[in-house]
Scaffold this motif. Sequence first.
Motif, PDB file in Angstrom:
ATOM      1  N   THR A 139       0.832  -1.211   0.000  1.00 21.47           N
ATOM      2  CA  THR A 139       0.000   0.000   0.000  1.00 21.47           C
ATOM      3  C   THR A 139       0.867   1.262   0.000  1.00 21.47           C
ATOM      4  OG1 THR A 139      -1.770  -1.155   1.179  1.00 21.47           O
ATOM      5  CG2 THR A 139      -1.801   1.261   1.242  1.00 21.47           C
ATOM      6  N   GLU A 140       1.906   1.268   0.860  1.00 18.31           N
ATOM      7  CA  GLU A 140       2.819   2.418   0.925  1.00 18.31           C
ATOM      8  C   GLU A 140       3.543   2.614  -0.402  1.00 18.31           C
ATOM      9  OE1 GLU A 140       4.155   2.371   5.644  1.00 18.31           O
ATOM     10  OE2 GLU A 140       5.151   1.035   4.205  1.00 18.31           O
ATOM     11  N   PHE A 141       3.963   1.511  -0.981  1.00 21.08           N
ATOM     12  CA  PHE A 141       4.691   1.569  -2.252  1.00 21.08           C
ATOM     13  C   PHE A 141       3.814   2.139  -3.361  1.00 21.08           C
ATOM     14  CE2 PHE A 141       5.988  -0.429  -6.264  1.00 21.08           C
ATOM     15  CZ  PHE A 141       7.334  -0.058  -6.306  1.00 21.08           C
ATOM     16  N   ARG A 142       2.606   1.648  -3.461  1.00 22.32           N
ATOM     17  CA  ARG A 142       1.702   2.123  -4.519  1.00 22.32           C
ATOM     18  C   ARG A 142       1.377   3.606  -4.327  1.00 22.32           C
ATOM     19  NH1 ARG A 142      -0.657  -1.551  -7.790  1.00 22.32           N
ATOM     20  NH2 ARG A 142      -0.417  -3.774  -7.273  1.00 22.32           N
ATOM     21  N   LYS A 143       1.215   4.038  -3.092  1.00 21.08           N
ATOM     22  CA  LYS A 143       0.898   5.433  -2.821  1.00 21.08           C
ATOM     23  C   LYS A 143       2.063   6.333  -3.229  1.00 21.08           C
ATOM     24  CE  LYS A 143      -0.483   8.612   0.862  1.00 21.08           C
ATOM     25  NZ  LYS A 143      -0.800   8.763   2.311  1.00 21.08           N
ATOM     26  N   ALA A 144       3.279   5.915  -2.907  1.00 18.93           N
ATOM     27  CA  ALA A 144       4.462   6.725  -3.221  1.00 18.93           C
ATOM     28  C   ALA A 144       4.674   6.861  -4.717  1.00 18.93           C
ATOM     29  CB  ALA A 144       5.702   6.118  -2.566  1.00 18.93           C
ATOM     30  N   LEU A 145       4.406   5.790  -5.474  1.00 17.76           N
ATOM     31  CA  LEU A 145       4.649   5.795  -6.911  1.00 17.76           C
ATOM     32  C   LEU A 145       3.386   6.036  -7.736  1.00 17.76           C
ATOM     33  CD1 LEU A 145       7.281   4.446  -5.777  1.00 17.76           C
ATOM     34  CD2 LEU A 145       7.424   3.226  -7.945  1.00 17.76           C
ATOM     35  N   ASN A 146       2.299   6.373  -7.068  1.00 19.70           N
ATOM     36  CA  ASN A 146       1.027   6.653  -7.750  1.00 19.70           C
ATOM     37  C   ASN A 146       0.576   5.490  -8.635  1.00 19.70           C
ATOM     38  OD1 ASN A 146       0.707   9.292  -6.692  1.00 19.70           O
ATOM     39  ND2 ASN A 146       2.187  10.052  -8.175  1.00 19.70           N
ATOM     40  N   LEU A 147       0.668   4.288  -8.097  1.00 19.07           N
ATOM     41  CA  LEU A 147       0.291   3.094  -8.852  1.00 19.07           C
ATOM     42  C   LEU A 147      -1.046   2.562  -8.341  1.00 19.07           C
ATOM     43  CD1 LEU A 147       3.735   1.237  -8.850  1.00 19.07           C
ATOM     44  CD2 LEU A 147       2.708   2.472 -10.761  1.00 19.07           C
ATOM     45  N   PRO A 148      -2.073   2.550  -9.161  1.00 21.44           N
ATOM     46  CA  PRO A 148      -3.373   2.020  -8.727  1.00 21.44           C
ATOM     47  C   PRO A 148      -3.305   0.504  -8.540  1.00 21.44           C
ATOM     48  CG  PRO A 148      -3.421   2.548 -11.058  1.00 21.44           C
ATOM     49  CD  PRO A 148      -2.112   3.055 -10.548  1.00 21.44           C
ATOM     50  N   ILE A 149      -4.281  -0.039  -7.849  1.00 24.86           N
ATOM     51  CA  ILE A 149      -4.282  -1.454  -7.501  1.00 24.86           C
ATOM     52  C   ILE A 149      -4.339  -2.352  -8.728  1.00 24.86           C
ATOM     53  CG2 ILE A 149      -6.794  -1.606  -7.257  1.00 24.86           C
ATOM     54  CD1 ILE A 149      -4.136  -3.257  -4.980  1.00 24.86           C
ATOM     55  N   GLU A 150      -4.940  -1.862  -9.829  1.00 21.01           N
ATOM     56  CA  GLU A 150      -5.077  -2.714 -11.016  1.00 21.01           C
ATOM     57  C   GLU A 150      -3.763  -2.890 -11.775  1.00 21.01           C
ATOM     58  OE1 GLU A 150      -6.873   1.400 -12.065  1.00 21.01           O
ATOM     59  OE2 GLU A 150      -6.875  -0.034 -10.385  1.00 21.01           O
ATOM     60  N   ILE A 151      -2.717  -2.100 -11.453  1.00 21.56           N
ATOM     61  CA  ILE A 151      -1.417  -2.274 -12.097  1.00 21.56           C
ATOM     62  C   ILE A 151      -0.649  -3.352 -11.341  1.00 21.56           C
ATOM     63  CG2 ILE A 151       0.782  -1.170 -12.693  1.00 21.56           C
ATOM     64  CD1 ILE A 151      -1.562  -0.281 -14.385  1.00 21.56           C
ATOM     65  N   SER A 152      -0.417  -4.462 -12.015  1.00 23.13           N
ATOM     66  CA  SER A 152       0.243  -5.610 -11.384  1.00 23.13           C
ATOM     67  C   SER A 152       1.717  -5.312 -11.122  1.00 23.13           C
ATOM     68  CB  SER A 152       0.130  -6.838 -12.300  1.00 23.13           C
ATOM     69  OG  SER A 152       0.939  -7.892 -11.818  1.00 23.13           O
ATOM     70  N   LEU A 153       2.219  -5.840 -10.017  1.00 22.66           N
ATOM     71  CA  LEU A 153       3.627  -5.682  -9.663  1.00 22.66           C
ATOM     72  C   LEU A 153       4.425  -6.957  -9.941  1.00 22.66           C
ATOM     73  CD1 LEU A 153       3.273  -3.763  -6.254  1.00 22.66           C
ATOM     74  CD2 LEU A 153       3.496  -2.826  -8.569  1.00 22.66           C
ATOM     75  N   LYS A 154       3.793  -7.937 -10.576  1.00 20.16           N
ATOM     76  CA  LYS A 154       4.474  -9.186 -10.871  1.00 20.16           C
ATOM     77  C   LYS A 154       5.368  -9.028 -12.096  1.00 20.16           C
ATOM     78  CE  LYS A 154       0.919 -12.139  -8.827  1.00 20.16           C
ATOM     79  NZ  LYS A 154      -0.060 -13.236  -9.052  1.00 20.16           N
ATOM     80  N   LEU A 155       6.423  -9.821 -12.145  1.00 17.19           N
ATOM     81  CA  LEU A 155       7.395  -9.716 -13.227  1.00 17.19           C
ATOM     82  C   LEU A 155       6.756  -9.972 -14.578  1.00 17.19           C
ATOM     83  CD1 LEU A 155      10.364  -9.231 -13.998  1.00 17.19           C
ATOM     84  CD2 LEU A 155      10.770 -11.686 -13.663  1.00 17.19           C
ATOM     85  N   LYS A 156       5.787 -10.854 -14.644  1.00 21.85           N
ATOM     86  CA  LYS A 156       5.163 -11.203 -15.928  1.00 21.85           C
ATOM     87  C   LYS A 156       4.414 -10.010 -16.543  1.00 21.85           C
ATOM     88  CE  LYS A 156       0.764 -13.027 -14.102  1.00 21.85           C
ATOM     89  NZ  LYS A 156      -0.104 -12.107 -14.856  1.00 21.85           N
ATOM     90  N   ASP A 157       4.105  -9.013 -15.690  1.00 19.89           N
ATOM     91  CA  ASP A 157       3.382  -7.829 -16.164  1.00 19.89           C
ATOM     92  C   ASP A 157       4.306  -6.598 -16.189  1.00 19.89           C
ATOM     93  OD1 ASP A 157       0.813  -9.147 -16.357  1.00 19.89           O
ATOM     94  OD2 ASP A 157       0.829  -9.185 -14.161  1.00 19.89           O
ATOM     95  N   PHE A 158       5.613  -6.841 -16.357  1.00 17.71           N
ATOM     96  CA  PHE A 158       6.599  -5.759 -16.303  1.00 17.71           C
ATOM     97  C   PHE A 158       6.300  -4.645 -17.302  1.00 17.71           C
ATOM     98  CE2 PHE A 158      10.545  -3.989 -18.150  1.00 17.71           C
ATOM     99  CZ  PHE A 158      10.982  -3.249 -17.058  1.00 17.71           C
TER     100      PHE A 158
END
Length: 586
Positions: free
Chosen positions: A547-566
Amino acid sequence: MKTKSEEYNIYDVIEGIHHNNIILPSIQRDFVWTKQQVVALYDSIMLGYPISTFLFWNIEDFDFSQNTYFYQFLKEVYFNFQGKTKNQTTSSKIDSNILNKNTIAILDGQQRLTSLYITLIGQAKLKEKYKKSTSDWTLLELYLDLGSGSEFFDDEGFIEGDEDEDEAIKDNLAYTFDFQLLPSNPNKKRWFKVRDILKLKDVNNREKEINNVLSFIENSISETARKNLLLLAKRIFDEKLMNVAELSECELDEALEIFIRFNRGGTQLSKSDLVFSTIESRWSEAKDKIGEYLTSLNSNKFKFTKDFIVRLALVLYGQNRDIQKTIINNEIVQQLRNNWDKIVSSINTTIFFLSSNCGITSDREVSSYISIIPIIYSVYNNDCQIKNEHDMKKYIFRSLILNIFSRRTNSLLVDLKRLIINSEFIISIEDIENKIIDFKIGDDRLDQILDNDKSFTTQLTLFLMGNNNIFHSRDGTEYHQDHIHASSLFDSFNNKPYGISDTDWIKWGKMKNKLPNLQLLKGKPNQAKSKKKLNEWLDSSGAPTETEFRKALNLPIEISLKLKDFEEFYNFRKEILRKQLKEMLL
């Protein structure tokens, strides 16, 4: 002006320094030699090698009503644990009324003469590693290993290649000289304190003194020790090793010109050092006032230099040709002296603006200090006030992120000064980009910034952007550039996620080093993150939560952080950064 050639022995010159018959003009810089350079000088003396020409200026007929002054030589020198000079002591000014007839000022040879003086009569001190108190300075003495130098060496290829200069010097010496801490009591069976050579000055008493020294020396080296003592005494007292060109009936401007020409050899002075000498020669307090201010300014983790002050003075008071050729004349120096308080106020106002409004709080956010000068010029001419803050921010961000001043400096300062004058001393980004193509920015230029590979430029950009970096704060902490998706993951096809083609995997391997996959992390979190996959690192010990990471980088929840979705992550973050860069630069 008259010139004559003279020869002197070392002792007579050192005595002249001790009694202030030989002094330094204000144009001379500080003592900068390392311990190893001092050692190398003594080795050359023992070998009878030339120690280069000295340039003396006889100031018997000098007009002391001119606005200049002279210094004593340093009586003591401080070295740090690495053997480099620490500027703990400044030379004392000399009252011209007490100077003797035929007083000599040194135009070239200060480093060599100071080295000889501190080891024979003066004092050297060492600051030991990890000790902070000034009381922790320990006396140093130069010693000679009396058993050294027995075998002559072939000096072909002396100090060649790109190796460290001090190490190269050390590896190519015939005699073993060494600075040692006084309390360590070097072994008297081998080591001779160099300043004790003064006891051998009297030729009639020399043999007696040598025998006294030899009574402590081990028998196996006694013959070599005798030869070395005789040789050192001969070099210091008997031989006239110092070749001197002596000037007389010489005016200050002539001496300054000769100094600049002569000092292009030796331990190199930069052009700004040489130009700064002009300022010091005409403003007696310049060295102290400017030096103290730079020290204060840089205590906040900046790295402003004398070169910055020189160029600022040229922009404030010089003509275009002065700025182009970096020429300081007497009128510029007088303006600098008379308006110094206003200059300081203008610089301070500018630094406060950069810190509070632009996030530029230290050296790490500055690609060129010269780029700050046009802002100071505007502030100076607006009663030390910030005018047109919006355009000032656009100007400084473009200057730094595009690294515009790396391509040209003096001519760019001339152009910017002209534009600021034409805009009634206001910085207008519209006027600047219309006249100077380097400042123009559009979508293509933004793409270039976003496609930059990991480098100083990407780090600078991240610092200036400020947010979009987890853990980032402007607290002066050391930060590393971190690959958000670890770089090493892309180095092997074994890590390629299922369903990703080889072509895409190779493309991702090129994208990994670019700005959208970079962030700033403090050292320890970066080391802990290391080669971990992003989604595995988050929520681990010492890492931020997702949650902290997404807030800092302005990344919404629908943007995957998995390598396959790089690639999806990369493109989304690229657009987030593009939007922020537009706000900063356009």
